[in-house]
Write an enzyme that holds these catalytic residues in place. Structure first.
Site, PDB file in Angstrom:
ATOM      1  N   LEU A 128       3.826 -10.119  -0.099  1.00 29.98           N
ATOM      2  CA  LEU A 128       2.584 -10.425   0.633  1.00 29.98           C
ATOM      3  C   LEU A 128       1.439  -9.702  -0.050  1.00 29.98           C
ATOM      4  O   LEU A 128       1.543  -8.497  -0.329  1.00 29.98           O
ATOM      5  CB  LEU A 128       2.699  -9.979   2.094  1.00 29.98           C
ATOM      6  CG  LEU A 128       1.419 -10.146   2.929  1.00 29.98           C
ATOM      7  CD1 LEU A 128       1.783 -10.572   4.355  1.00 29.98           C
ATOM      8  CD2 LEU A 128       0.616  -8.852   2.998  1.00 29.98           C
ATOM      9  N   ALA A 129       0.339 -10.409  -0.321  1.00 35.46           N
ATOM     10  CA  ALA A 129      -0.768  -9.813  -1.075  1.00 35.46           C
ATOM     11  C   ALA A 129      -2.057  -9.853  -0.265  1.00 35.46           C
ATOM     12  O   ALA A 129      -2.689 -10.908  -0.136  1.00 35.46           O
ATOM     13  CB  ALA A 129      -0.936 -10.539  -2.403  1.00 35.46           C
ATOM     14  N   GLY A 136      -9.085  -1.883   0.392  1.00 32.76           N
ATOM     15  CA  GLY A 136      -7.860  -1.282   0.930  1.00 32.76           C
ATOM     16  C   GLY A 136      -7.945  -1.202   2.437  1.00 32.76           C
ATOM     17  O   GLY A 136      -7.616  -2.152   3.152  1.00 32.76           O
ATOM     18  N   LYS A 185     -13.756 -13.730   9.397  1.00 36.61           N
ATOM     19  CA  LYS A 185     -13.408 -15.028  10.007  1.00 36.61           C
ATOM     20  C   LYS A 185     -13.322 -16.155   8.979  1.00 36.61           C
ATOM     21  O   LYS A 185     -13.000 -17.289   9.321  1.00 36.61           O
ATOM     22  CB  LYS A 185     -14.424 -15.389  11.094  1.00 36.61           C
ATOM     23  CG  LYS A 185     -14.356 -14.472  12.301  1.00 36.61           C
ATOM     24  CD  LYS A 185     -14.949 -15.161  13.532  1.00 36.61           C
ATOM     25  CE  LYS A 185     -14.665 -14.385  14.802  1.00 36.61           C
ATOM     26  NZ  LYS A 185     -15.445 -13.146  14.886  1.00 36.61           N
ATOM     27  N   GLU A 248       4.487  -5.728  10.976  1.00 36.27           N
ATOM     28  CA  GLU A 248       4.870  -4.941   9.793  1.00 36.27           C
ATOM     29  C   GLU A 248       4.972  -3.451  10.130  1.00 36.27           C
ATOM     30  O   GLU A 248       5.923  -2.776   9.748  1.00 36.27           O
ATOM     31  CB  GLU A 248       3.814  -5.171   8.692  1.00 36.27           C
ATOM     32  CG  GLU A 248       3.952  -4.249   7.499  1.00 36.27           C
ATOM     33  CD  GLU A 248       2.821  -4.426   6.478  1.00 36.27           C
ATOM     34  OE1 GLU A 248       2.193  -5.513   6.450  1.00 36.27           O
ATOM     35  OE2 GLU A 248       2.569  -3.486   5.707  1.00 36.27           O
ATOM     36  N   ARG A 274      26.410  25.877   2.468  1.00 35.88           N
ATOM     37  CA  ARG A 274      25.683  26.823   1.607  1.00 35.88           C
ATOM     38  C   ARG A 274      25.773  28.241   2.207  1.00 35.88           C
ATOM     39  O   ARG A 274      25.408  28.452   3.376  1.00 35.88           O
ATOM     40  CB  ARG A 274      24.219  26.402   1.492  1.00 35.88           C
ATOM     41  CG  ARG A 274      23.321  27.385   0.784  1.00 35.88           C
ATOM     42  CD  ARG A 274      23.619  27.440  -0.695  1.00 35.88           C
ATOM     43  NE  ARG A 274      22.704  28.341  -1.374  1.00 35.88           N
ATOM     44  CZ  ARG A 274      22.880  28.765  -2.620  1.00 35.88           C
ATOM     45  NH1 ARG A 274      23.935  28.372  -3.326  1.00 35.88           N
ATOM     46  NH2 ARG A 274      22.004  29.582  -3.180  1.00 35.88           N
ATOM     47  N   GLY A 353      16.176  25.605  -3.618  1.00 34.37           N
ATOM     48  CA  GLY A 353      15.899  25.127  -4.979  1.00 34.37           C
ATOM     49  C   GLY A 353      16.535  23.772  -5.245  1.00 34.37           C
ATOM     50  O   GLY A 353      15.963  22.931  -5.958  1.00 34.37           O
TER      51      GLY A 353
HETATM   52  C1  LIG Z   1       3.612   1.640  -2.896  1.00 31.98           C
HETATM   53  C2  LIG Z   1       2.611   0.780  -2.172  1.00 31.98           C
HETATM   54  C3  LIG Z   1       3.003  -0.451  -1.690  1.00 31.98           C
HETATM   55  C4  LIG Z   1       2.061  -1.293  -1.071  1.00 31.98           C
HETATM   56  N1  LIG Z   1       2.440  -2.565  -0.698  1.00 31.98           N
HETATM   57  C5  LIG Z   1       1.468  -3.438  -0.325  1.00 31.98           C
HETATM   58  C6  LIG Z   1       1.797  -4.815  -0.148  1.00 31.98           C
HETATM   59  O1  LIG Z   1       2.946  -5.227  -0.281  1.00 31.98           O
HETATM   60  N2  LIG Z   1       0.792  -5.676   0.178  1.00 31.98           N
HETATM   61  C7  LIG Z   1      -0.498  -5.265   0.341  1.00 31.98           C
HETATM   62  O2  LIG Z   1      -1.348  -6.097   0.621  1.00 31.98           O
HETATM   63  N3  LIG Z   1      -0.827  -3.954   0.202  1.00 31.98           N
HETATM   64  C8  LIG Z   1       0.124  -3.038  -0.137  1.00 31.98           C
HETATM   65  N4  LIG Z   1      -0.195  -1.713  -0.327  1.00 31.98           N
HETATM   66  C9  LIG Z   1      -1.575  -1.292  -0.114  1.00 31.98           C
HETATM   67  C10 LIG Z   1      -1.784  -0.369   1.060  1.00 31.98           C
HETATM   68  O3  LIG Z   1      -1.716  -1.093   2.268  1.00 31.98           O
HETATM   69  C11 LIG Z   1      -3.123   0.351   0.855  1.00 31.98           C
HETATM   70  O4  LIG Z   1      -2.918   1.294  -0.188  1.00 31.98           O
HETATM   71  C12 LIG Z   1      -3.668   1.009   2.084  1.00 31.98           C
HETATM   72  O5  LIG Z   1      -4.055   0.060   3.041  1.00 31.98           O
HETATM   73  C13 LIG Z   1      -4.856   1.932   1.796  1.00 31.98           C
HETATM   74  O6  LIG Z   1      -5.815   1.310   0.991  1.00 31.98           O
HETATM   75  P1  LIG Z   1      -6.372   2.086  -0.333  1.00 31.98           P
HETATM   76  O7  LIG Z   1      -5.194   2.548  -1.087  1.00 31.98           O
HETATM   77  O8  LIG Z   1      -7.339   1.177  -0.994  1.00 31.98           O
HETATM   78  O9  LIG Z   1      -7.119   3.354   0.238  1.00 31.98           O
HETATM   79  P2  LIG Z   1      -8.649   3.453   0.720  1.00 31.98           P
HETATM   80  O10 LIG Z   1      -8.934   2.400   1.713  1.00 31.98           O
HETATM   81  O11 LIG Z   1      -9.532   3.537  -0.468  1.00 31.98           O
HETATM   82  O12 LIG Z   1      -8.645   4.843   1.467  1.00 31.98           O
HETATM   83  C14 LIG Z   1      -8.789   6.115   0.795  1.00 31.98           C
HETATM   84  C15 LIG Z   1      -8.879   7.195   1.875  1.00 31.98           C
HETATM   85  O13 LIG Z   1     -10.063   6.975   2.683  1.00 31.98           O
HETATM   86  C16 LIG Z   1      -9.686   6.912   4.047  1.00 31.98           C
HETATM   87  N5  LIG Z   1     -10.545   5.997   4.767  1.00 31.98           N
HETATM   88  C17 LIG Z   1     -10.915   4.735   4.418  1.00 31.98           C
HETATM   89  N6  LIG Z   1     -11.701   4.192   5.356  1.00 31.98           N
HETATM   90  C18 LIG Z   1     -11.830   5.111   6.343  1.00 31.98           C
HETATM   91  C19 LIG Z   1     -12.527   5.157   7.599  1.00 31.98           C
HETATM   92  N7  LIG Z   1     -13.233   4.119   8.037  1.00 31.98           N
HETATM   93  N8  LIG Z   1     -12.430   6.277   8.341  1.00 31.98           N
HETATM   94  C20 LIG Z   1     -11.687   7.320   7.918  1.00 31.98           C
HETATM   95  N9  LIG Z   1     -11.018   7.359   6.743  1.00 31.98           N
HETATM   96  C21 LIG Z   1     -11.095   6.259   5.975  1.00 31.98           C
HETATM   97  C22 LIG Z   1      -8.241   6.428   4.021  1.00 31.98           C
HETATM   98  O14 LIG Z   1      -7.571   6.706   5.239  1.00 31.98           O
HETATM   99  C23 LIG Z   1      -7.683   7.175   2.832  1.00 31.98           C
HETATM  100  O15 LIG Z   1      -7.379   8.485   3.226  1.00 31.98           O
HETATM  101  C24 LIG Z   1       0.742  -0.843  -0.879  1.00 31.98           C
HETATM  102  C25 LIG Z   1       0.372   0.425  -1.325  1.00 31.98           C
HETATM  103  C26 LIG Z   1       1.275   1.222  -1.972  1.00 31.98           C
HETATM  104  C27 LIG Z   1       0.830   2.578  -2.493  1.00 31.98           C
END
Ligand SMILES: Cc1cc2nc3c(=O)[nH]c(=O)nc-3n(C[C@H](O)[C@H](O)[C@H](O)COP(=O)(O)OP(=O)(O)OC[C@H]3O[C@@H](n4cnc5c(N)ncnc54)[C@H](O)[C@@H]3O)c2cc1C
Length: 395
Positions: A128-129, A136, A185, A248, A274, A353
């Site tokens: 899922l993308a 993010g 939307k 999810e 241990r 360790g």
């Molecule tokens: C191993 C892995 C697998 C993944 N698998 C999928 C997948 O299959 N499909 C998919 O679509 N995505 C996937 N993701 C994406 C994942 O859902 C996102 O990484 C996540 O939603 C956070 O987005 P970001 O990494 O861009 O962080 P950012 O949104 O850039 O956030 C950075 C920091 O800012 C904070 N922050 C952001 N906005 C706010 C706010 N309004 N108030 C307070 N704090 C805030 C966040 O909490 C975080 O601490 C995956 C990620 C990883 C690492």
């Protein structure tokens, strides 16, 4: 066998599903873990093996090749997989829930007939993308991937980031903006096959945990998708994504419960064997305190996780995304993720360790644990959801 006390809450059928999956995972999945984690090795035979054993499409009706069970039963399987090989569980979970269950809930009959049988057999791997390099936490608002209608096709342009199973997926459920002026939307969902022109994998990412479960960046460059692959209607993607995210969160929480249970069991075993100061370290009350805290944190989180996933069993198509279920699912994964960080940390501490060494099982769980506070919405986002729903109810 596990030390869990809360299994008594399960019905005999649920307990049997868990026990069967537990035995299967111990025999078939646990042996794969060292190579997966050490070499970042993706076992090609895993998904067909899971399909043959009936662990793909657990929630899909038998007419599509599934087992016709409920979401909670699928979560039980996830808990057993999380116990014995969480990394394999992290290939299975995005396929089973984020992709397959989403198509089952939101797809047309034609889409279900075309995609579910091969996803249920493991011939095809699903993903899922949603997330993008610049989108993010604000996945909906900042989404740049766009889809424009062109005759009987849509043409997708954009990039998706951190996509679990992305590098190996045959089928990807992709979100894109069909009407950018409408903001969240104006989002639609599409099923993209890896052979569609204009689709490619930009890179496989090198992760600190969940190794062997490939994560990657996907590119859509004038990618032509047949209009019949639109899921849930044009500009109806927000309902698909929001209800999918609730499920999810509740679903993946159970795999984390399995990991935490394994860490507690490994810690009990290690503490009894241990020896220091001429005694097993389990005789020291400071070690006992860590074991007791691990148990309490785990059982508290488990109760909330079971409750949230049970509630998702009854979620109607398009339901969720706001209200009590939205709050409950966010609360479940928030609690479970913070529990998992704490429990894996204590497990490494008890192992001393040895726990710091890459190849120890608790170390593998420790490196995986951090993602639980990030993936599918961060802990901060989960707190925002919970507060928003609490405050909405007071106005
Ligand atoms: C191993 C892995 C697998 C993944 N698998 C999928 C997948 O299959 N499909 C998919 O679509 N995505 C996937 N993701 C994406 C994942 O859902 C996102 O990484 C996540 O939603 C956070 O987005 P970001 O990494 O861009 O962080 P950012 O949104 O850039 O956030 C950075 C920091 O800012 C904070 N922050 C952001 N906005 C706010 C706010 N309004 N108030 C307070 N704090 C805030 C966040 O909490 C975080 O601490 C995956 C990620 C990883 C690492």
């Amino acid at each position: 066998m596990t030390t869990s006390l809360s299994q008594f809450e399960l019905s005999p059928e649920q307990r049997e599903i868990y026990e069967q999956a537990f035995r299967f995972a111990r025999a078939e999945l646990a042996p794969l873990l060292p190579r997966m984690d050490d070499e970042d090795w993706y076992p090609e035979t895993l998904m067909p093996m899971l399909g043959a054993a009936g662990y793909l499409g657990i929630t899909a009706p038998p007419e599509y090749g599934g087992s016709g069970m409920d979401l909670f039963s699928a979560g039980m399987v996830g808990e057993a997989f999380g116990y014995w090989n969480a990394n394999a569980g992290f290939i299975w979970g995005p396929h089973e829930n984020l992709c397959l269950n989403n198509i089952l809930r939101n797809g047309t009959d034609e889409q279900k007939r075309r995609y579910l049988p091969k996803l249920c057999s493991g011939e095809w791997v699903g993903a899922l993308a949603l997330t993008e390099p610049g989108a993010g936490s604000d996945a909906l608002g900042s989404m740049r991937t766009a889809a424009r209608r062109d005759g009987d096709h849509y043409v997708l342009n954009g990039r998706k980031m951190f996509i679990s199973n992305g590098p190996v997926a045959d089928v990807v459920l992709v979100y894109a903006k069909t009407e950018p002026t409408l903001g969240a939307k104006g989002i639609s969902a599409f099923i993209v096959e890896k052979g569609f022109p204009g689709f490619s994998v930009a890179q496989k990412l090198n992760k600190m945990g969940w190794r062997g479960a490939p994560t990657g960046e996907l590119v859509f460059d004038e990618c032509r998708v047949p209009a019949r692959n639109l899921v849930g209607g044009e500009n109806r993607g927000v309902a698909v994504v929001m209800s999918g995210l609730d499920i999810e969160r509740a679903f993946l929480a159970l795999s984390c419960i399995g990991s935490a249970q394994r860490c507690l069991d490994l810690s009990l075993e290690y503490a009894s064997t241990r020896q220091q100061f001429g005694k097993p370290i389990e005789s020291f009350q400071l070690v006992q305190a860590m074991l007791a805290d691990m148990f309490v944190e785990l059982e508290a989180a488990r109760a909330l996780a079971y409750r949230a996933l049970m509630a998702c069993n009854d979620l109607e198509r398009g339901g969720g995304g706001r209200g009590d279920i939205h709050k409950l699912c966010a609360a479940s994964i928030l609690k479970v993720a913070e529990m998992l960080l704490s429990v894996t940390d204590k497990a490494v501490q008890i192992h001393g360790g040895s726990g710091f060494i890459w190849e120890t099982e608790v170390n593998r769980h420790y490196r995986n644990a951090k993602l639980a506070t990030i993936g599918g919405g961060t802990s901060e986002v989960r707190r925002l959801i919970i507060a928003e729903e609490l405050l909405r109810a007071t106005h």
